[in-house]
Motif scaffolding. Structure first.
Motif, PDB file in Angstrom:
ATOM      1  N   ARG B 277       0.870  -1.180   0.000  1.00  0.00           N
ATOM      2  CA  ARG B 277       0.000   0.000   0.000  1.00  0.00           C
ATOM      3  C   ARG B 277       0.902   1.224   0.000  1.00  0.00           C
ATOM      4  O   ARG B 277       1.831   1.300   0.796  1.00  0.00           O
ATOM      5  CB  ARG B 277      -0.856  -0.029   1.269  1.00  0.00           C
ATOM      6  CG  ARG B 277      -1.651   1.244   1.545  1.00  0.00           C
ATOM      7  CD  ARG B 277      -2.209   1.200   2.972  1.00  0.00           C
ATOM      8  NE  ARG B 277      -2.973   2.402   3.290  1.00  0.00           N
ATOM      9  CZ  ARG B 277      -2.436   3.527   3.755  1.00  0.00           C
ATOM     10  NH1 ARG B 277      -1.134   3.630   3.958  1.00  0.00           N
ATOM     11  NH2 ARG B 277      -3.206   4.556   4.025  1.00  0.00           N
ATOM     12  N   PRO B 278       0.632   2.216  -0.877  1.00  0.00           N
ATOM     13  CA  PRO B 278       1.435   3.440  -0.841  1.00  0.00           C
ATOM     14  C   PRO B 278       1.120   4.236   0.423  1.00  0.00           C
ATOM     15  O   PRO B 278       0.075   4.049   1.033  1.00  0.00           O
ATOM     16  CB  PRO B 278       0.962   4.217  -2.079  1.00  0.00           C
ATOM     17  CG  PRO B 278       0.111   3.281  -2.872  1.00  0.00           C
ATOM     18  CD  PRO B 278      -0.400   2.244  -1.921  1.00  0.00           C
ATOM     19  N   PRO B 279       2.023   5.146   0.797  1.00  0.00           N
ATOM     20  CA  PRO B 279       1.671   6.067   1.884  1.00  0.00           C
ATOM     21  C   PRO B 279       0.435   6.864   1.494  1.00  0.00           C
ATOM     22  O   PRO B 279       0.164   7.050   0.308  1.00  0.00           O
ATOM     23  CB  PRO B 279       2.884   6.995   1.976  1.00  0.00           C
ATOM     24  CG  PRO B 279       3.979   6.302   1.259  1.00  0.00           C
ATOM     25  CD  PRO B 279       3.346   5.422   0.230  1.00  0.00           C
ATOM     26  N   ARG B 280      -0.281   7.368   2.484  1.00  0.00           N
ATOM     27  CA  ARG B 280      -1.464   8.158   2.165  1.00  0.00           C
ATOM     28  C   ARG B 280      -1.067   9.424   1.418  1.00  0.00           C
ATOM     29  O   ARG B 280      -1.654   9.774   0.408  1.00  0.00           O
ATOM     30  CB  ARG B 280      -2.221   8.501   3.466  1.00  0.00           C
ATOM     31  CG  ARG B 280      -3.379   9.477   3.316  1.00  0.00           C
ATOM     32  CD  ARG B 280      -4.449   9.010   2.336  1.00  0.00           C
ATOM     33  NE  ARG B 280      -5.136   7.818   2.800  1.00  0.00           N
ATOM     34  CZ  ARG B 280      -6.049   7.170   2.085  1.00  0.00           C
ATOM     35  NH1 ARG B 280      -6.375   7.605   0.875  1.00  0.00           N
ATOM     36  NH2 ARG B 280      -6.609   6.099   2.565  1.00  0.00           N
ATOM     37  N   ARG B 281      -0.024  10.096   1.936  1.00  0.00           N
ATOM     38  CA  ARG B 281       0.354  11.361   1.307  1.00  0.00           C
ATOM     39  C   ARG B 281       1.784  11.670   1.710  1.00  0.00           C
ATOM     40  O   ARG B 281       2.013  12.169   2.807  1.00  0.00           O
ATOM     41  CB  ARG B 281      -0.598  12.455   1.784  1.00  0.00           C
ATOM     42  CG  ARG B 281      -0.501  13.745   1.000  1.00  0.00           C
ATOM     43  CD  ARG B 281      -1.582  14.713   1.450  1.00  0.00           C
ATOM     44  NE  ARG B 281      -1.584  15.910   0.630  1.00  0.00           N
ATOM     45  CZ  ARG B 281      -0.721  16.907   0.785  1.00  0.00           C
ATOM     46  NH1 ARG B 281       0.197  16.852   1.733  1.00  0.00           N
ATOM     47  NH2 ARG B 281      -0.783  17.969  -0.002  1.00  0.00           N
ATOM     48  N   ALA B 282       2.732  11.409   0.822  1.00  0.00           N
ATOM     49  CA  ALA B 282       4.144  11.604   1.141  1.00  0.00           C
ATOM     50  C   ALA B 282       4.747  12.677   0.252  1.00  0.00           C
ATOM     51  O   ALA B 282       4.655  12.594  -0.972  1.00  0.00           O
ATOM     52  CB  ALA B 282       4.902  10.287   0.954  1.00  0.00           C
ATOM     53  N   ILE B 283       5.362  13.695   0.882  1.00  0.00           N
ATOM     54  CA  ILE B 283       6.023  14.752   0.123  1.00  0.00           C
ATOM     55  C   ILE B 283       7.358  15.131   0.772  1.00  0.00           C
ATOM     56  O   ILE B 283       8.250  15.663   0.117  1.00  0.00           O
ATOM     57  CB  ILE B 283       5.091  15.988  -0.026  1.00  0.00           C
ATOM     58  CG1 ILE B 283       5.649  17.004  -1.032  1.00  0.00           C
ATOM     59  CG2 ILE B 283       4.826  16.641   1.318  1.00  0.00           C
ATOM     60  CD1 ILE B 283       5.707  16.530  -2.465  1.00  0.00           C
ATOM     61  N   LEU B 286      10.807  14.971  -0.883  1.00  0.00           N
ATOM     62  CA  LEU B 286      10.598  14.756  -2.319  1.00  0.00           C
ATOM     63  C   LEU B 286      10.363  16.052  -3.081  1.00  0.00           C
ATOM     64  O   LEU B 286      10.592  16.122  -4.284  1.00  0.00           O
ATOM     65  CB  LEU B 286       9.372  13.860  -2.552  1.00  0.00           C
ATOM     66  CG  LEU B 286       9.403  12.486  -1.926  1.00  0.00           C
ATOM     67  CD1 LEU B 286       8.033  11.820  -2.053  1.00  0.00           C
ATOM     68  CD2 LEU B 286      10.469  11.621  -2.600  1.00  0.00           C
ATOM     69  N   ALA B 287       9.876  17.066  -2.378  1.00  0.00           N
ATOM     70  CA  ALA B 287       9.426  18.285  -3.061  1.00  0.00           C
ATOM     71  C   ALA B 287      10.530  18.897  -3.913  1.00  0.00           C
ATOM     72  O   ALA B 287      10.243  19.435  -4.971  1.00  0.00           O
ATOM     73  CB  ALA B 287       8.936  19.314  -2.046  1.00  0.00           C
TER      74      ALA B 287
END
Lengths: 166, 287
Positions: B277-283, B286-287
């Motif tokens: 499962r991917p993370p819900r919201r990863a930044i 990475l930005a």
């Protein structure tokens, strides 16, 4: 020829996908601009780092290589806010505004004049150097469309389309 | 393979929360908190809000106690299933029963799943599931009679026994006409098993997953958790979640639970660590 500028954020890569896309607006703009770029055939990419190269390969896929288009993978500073990767540098907003103006006006001379020492301090290298190299590679800009201009995570992103004469 | 639970279908990479809703005055964990029908109905709405995809409605507590005949079991669950079906069309309704007569009545009232916690004690239950295109949960009890406690039961290999029994039960269900996508297996922790058996099943759950049948685990606040930590009912959530994490890593698909929110977080976190499962919201970074 057509030129498209997109940012070099790793979040564009499928390997770093989330369930809820943190850059959905940006990704939409990038996809639309790249589709426009590839309407005229394959495109060459210009990039300054390994991750930017991977982003170019991801975006161009099999349409990468020699062709009439140019994809420029570069963004502005990464020091726009206290939570930005490089923390807040008060000079970043002005730097980004100047580069953004050059992109929006198709002003190649202004791009060529970007201060790379300042860019380095604002965590905008090597991307700023990539932007400088666009000048002279393309003909005069005849039309510009700005798809995206924002810094949602303290990093300045642009998605810009240039239509250039030969 | 797609998981088909009655009216509802799920892709083969999702995990599902099955919230326990008791229509009993005496179940071990809630001690009759949802015995009143309106309380049970409110509980359904609450777990739906919490994200449960399935409710498991039961009219008879698992442990020994007052005899509940078929008519009384039906009185407890059938009209309730009908009411829940009407109010929550998107919800998977499971009913915890071993009786085919009850199974038939709840399927007619809108149930999607028959959760046979007593491992095929009534051989006709699979026929009911087939008739109504319902799913069936095939559990392992080591041959225990419904509502009995394990007493000095031993296995040469409890995992091998569980696999042999639940896969045989699964094939029997398919042979009876149950859709192959609608068969779920459950090693049934603590049913016909002492704490050591349930711990071994948890430790080796990957072997059940490897059968290819979707695995349901029912760990919530059970005695094997309580005995492992020497904690009474009411203080077993952390231990339950530890067992949940191990089961999630092994690849269990359905989690029968009292605490939906906590279990969902643990299962999502483990699935994300496992790369399913991917993370819900990863930044960040990475930005």
């Amino acid at each position: 020829m057509r030129v498209v500028f997109v940012p070099s954020t790793l979040a564009l890569l499928p390997a770093y996908a989330s369930i809820d896309d943190p850059i959905s607006d940006l990704r939409e703009a990038v996809d639309a601009a790249v589709a426009w770029l590839l309407e005229e055939g394959p495109a060459t990419a210009l990039w300054g780092s390994g991750s930017a190269h991977r982003i170019a390969e991801h975006l161009l896929g099999e349409r990468g290589g020699h062709g009439p288009g140019l994809l420029v993978v570069a963004n502005g500073s990464a020091t726009r806010t206290e939570k930005a990767p490089g923390h807040l540098d008060e000079r970043a907003a002005g730097f980004d505004a100047a580069v953004g103006k050059a992109l929006a006006e198709g002003d190649q001379a202004a791009l060529a004049a970007i201060d790379t020492d300042l860019a380095d301090e604002l965590w905008a290298m090597p991307d700023a150097d990539v932007l400088r190299k666009v000048a002279g590679r393309v003909g005069p800009v005849t039309d510009v469309h700005v798809d995206y201009d924002d810094a949602p995570y303290g990093v300045q992103y642009w998605v810009v389309r240039w239509q250039c004469g030969s | 393979m797609t998981l088909k639970l009655g009216r509802h279908e799920f892709p083969d990479d999702v995990t599902l929360m099955m919230a326990i809703v008791n229509r009993t005055p005496d179940s071990f964990y809630d001690k009759g908190a949802t015995w009143a029908e309106d309380k049970a109905f409110d509980r359904v709405a609450e777990v739906v809000d919490q994200g449960a995809e399935i409710v498991d409605i039961g009219g008879i507590k698992a442990a020994p106690g007052a005899f509940i005949d078929e008519d009384e079991e039906k009185r407890r669950v059938v009209s309730f299933v009908e009411r829940v079906r009407g109010a929550h069309p998107g919800l998977v309704i499971s009913v915890d029963t071993w009786r085919s007569s009850v199974g038939r009545a709840v399927c007619e009232a809108g149930a999607d799943v028959l959760n046979d916690a007593w491992g095929g004690a009534d051989p006709a239950l699979v026929d009911v599931a087939a008739e109504h295109d319902a799913a069936i949960v095939c559990t392992h009890t080591g041959g225990a009679t419904p509502r009995t406690r394990p007493f000095r039961i031993e296995y040469d290999d409890v995992v091998a026994s569980a696999i042999a029994d639940v896969t045989a039960y699964a094939e029997r269900a398919v042979a009876a006409g149950v859709d192959r996508r609608s068969v779920v297996i459950d090693p049934a922790h603590d049913f016909g098993k002492n704490t050591f058996h349930s711990l071994e099943l948890t430790r080796r759950l990957d072997e059940l997953v490897a059968t290819g049948w979707p695995v349901l685990v029912s760990l919530s606040n059970k005695d094997f958790v309580g005995e492992s930590l020497d904690l009474p009912v009411g203080e077993r959530l952390t231990g339950t979640l530890a067992a949940t994490a191990i089961s999630a890593l092994a690849g269990a698909r359905i989690y029968r639970v009292h605490e939906v929110v906590e279990t969902r977080q643990v299962v999502d976190m483990v699935s994300t660590i496992a790369g399913r499962r991917p993370p819900r919201r990863a930044i960040r970074g990475l930005a």
